[in-house]
Scaffold this active site. Structure first.
Site, PDB file in Angstrom:
ATOM      1  CB  CYS A  96      -0.927  -0.001   1.219  1.00 16.32           C
ATOM      2  SG  CYS A  96      -2.048   1.414   1.250  1.00 16.32           S
TER       3      CYS A  96
ATOM      4  CG  HIS B 196      -2.497   5.656   1.527  1.00 11.26           C
ATOM      5  ND1 HIS B 196      -3.153   4.470   1.254  1.00 11.26           N
ATOM      6  CD2 HIS B 196      -2.899   6.029   2.763  1.00 11.26           C
ATOM      7  CE1 HIS B 196      -3.910   4.141   2.279  1.00 11.26           C
ATOM      8  NE2 HIS B 196      -3.788   5.069   3.208  1.00 11.26           N
TER       9      HIS B 196
ATOM     10  CG  HIS C 248      -7.094  -2.406  -5.578  1.00 14.67           C
ATOM     11  ND1 HIS C 248      -6.603  -3.618  -5.138  1.00 14.67           N
ATOM     12  CD2 HIS C 248      -6.848  -1.517  -4.574  1.00 14.67           C
ATOM     13  CE1 HIS C 248      -6.097  -3.470  -3.932  1.00 14.67           C
ATOM     14  NE2 HIS C 248      -6.229  -2.213  -3.568  1.00 14.67           N
TER      15      HIS C 248
ATOM     16  CB  CYS D 298      -4.208   4.878  -5.181  1.00 19.82           C
ATOM     17  SG  CYS D 298      -3.904   3.117  -4.920  1.00 19.82           S
ATOM     18  N   GLY D 299      -0.966   5.042  -3.956  1.00 18.93           N
ATOM     19  CA  GLY D 299       0.436   4.797  -4.278  1.00 18.93           C
ATOM     20  C   GLY D 299       0.646   3.630  -5.211  1.00 18.93           C
ATOM     21  CB  THR D 300      -0.310   0.031  -5.163  1.00 20.58           C
ATOM     22  OG1 THR D 300      -1.689   0.152  -4.824  1.00 20.58           O
ATOM     23  CG2 THR D 300       0.498  -0.314  -3.926  1.00 20.58           C
TER      24      THR D 300
END
Length: 338
Positions: free
Chosen positions: A90, A92, A223, A253-255
């Site tokens: 994850c 963030h 997702h 969203c980081g990923t």
């Protein structure tokens, strides 16, 4: 009956909550963080439910459990927890956890300015900037990210035929770009995108088998990324990310940003080192870049993306889980839906 307590640092990364458990996490065994994640899921998932779901959390809660480093040259380890499950990665929450761990003095990096983090999806290298006693930004280099499938036709129950790319940035994402049957995320209410995101996950998982080429334990889509026009001229794109059944990401969203960086690079839309300013539902921004290129073991092209953002500490808390109390291990309203 038993009673447990968990001390946490509370905060957010670009608007998305991060609850980092700093005391009370269970000991985990395993040679890798992925093995430890699986042990957590099998034996301790009640902790995730208790801390992420109501009444202590909410439908969009996200967090981590802070552990000592697993490998000799790392500085810390993280297990990721949120309402949708225990994720391999994850972004963030990584930015938030690195910021909070540095500011609270819980981690003393071997190399000042750089934190190496062991996570279930692999290893992160995070560079951070200080502003006085606070961390002003974190830029982490993510695990190898790649475009797995391009131009896949999916029949969606609301939109009909949609053409999507499926990319990996620590989690798998069907990326829905603007097209004839989808004019962009800005035209729809977040609650509708949530419902349609659940339907997209189910439709993709029915249509194709999504499996990480190097790690078959990472499989399936949990997702959805709905894209659209940015809210301001200083951004390049916007996305609303749906995770699991109930979570709408408030951050870019980081990923998801990593997956989109990999997708755009694979399609020739993003050069090595070029900044990609990715905006969220609420207008907050991550900056994604291609730091390096790589290849998976099966020869598939990949990139090492970086994601830069900022996190804010909002408080500390101690949460109690008493098995004798009602709803001790959390609940979701969807569990009571007919």
């Amino acid at each position: 009956m038993s009673r447990h307590s968990f001390r946490t640092i509370e905060g957010h990364t670009e608007g998305m909550p991060v609850r980092m458990v700093i005391d009370g996490a269970p000991p985990l065994a395993g040679a890798t963080m992925e093995a430890r994640r699986r042990e957590f899921v099998e034996h301790h998932d009640w902790i995730r439910r208790a801390l992420m779901l109501e009444p202590r959390g909410h439908a969009h809660m996200s967090g981590t459990l802070l552990y000592p480093p697993l490998s000799e040259d790392a500085d810390m380890s993280l297990i990721f927890i949120e309402t949708s499950g225990c994720l391999p990665m994850c972004g963030h929450a990584s930015i938030g956890s690195v910021s909070f761990a540095i500011e609270a003095g819980l981690v003393r990096p071997k190399t000042p300015g750089t934190v190496i983090v062991d996570v279930p999806a692999g290893r992160l290298t995070a560079r951070y900037e200080m502003d006085g006693a606070g961390v002003s930004s974190v830029r982490f280099t993510n695990v190898p990210s790649f475009l797995l499938h391009r131009d896949i036709e999916i029949v969606h129950p609301h939109f009909g035929k949609l053409v999507v790319d499926i990319a990996y940035g620590g989690n798998f994402y069907p990326i829905v770009e603007v097209q004839p049957n989808f004019p962009g995320c800005e035209h729809f209410a977040p609650e509708d995108l949530l419902t349609w995101g659940r339907e997209m996950q189910a439709a993709v998982n029915r249509a194709i088998d999504v499996v990480h080429p190097d790690n078959p334990t990472i499989r399936g889509v949990n997702h959805t990324m709905w894209t659209g026009a940015p809210l301001s001229n200083d951004a390049d794109a916007r996305a609303v990310v749906i995770a699991g059944d109930s979570l709408i990401d408030r951050s870019p969203c980081g990923t998801g940003t990593s997956a989109r960086v990999a997708q755009r690079h694979a399609r020739g839309l993003l050069a090595h080192g070029q900044a990609f300013r990715h905006q969220s539902l609420i207008g907050s921004t991550f900056i994604g870049r291609v730091e390096a290129t790589a290849k998976l073991r099966n020869g598939l092209d990949a990139v090492l993306p970086s994601v830069e953002g900022r996190a804010c500490l909002t408080g500390r808390a101690e949460h109690y889980v008493d098995d004798a109390q009602p709803y001790a291990h959390g609940f979701s309203l969807r569990e009571f839906a007919k």
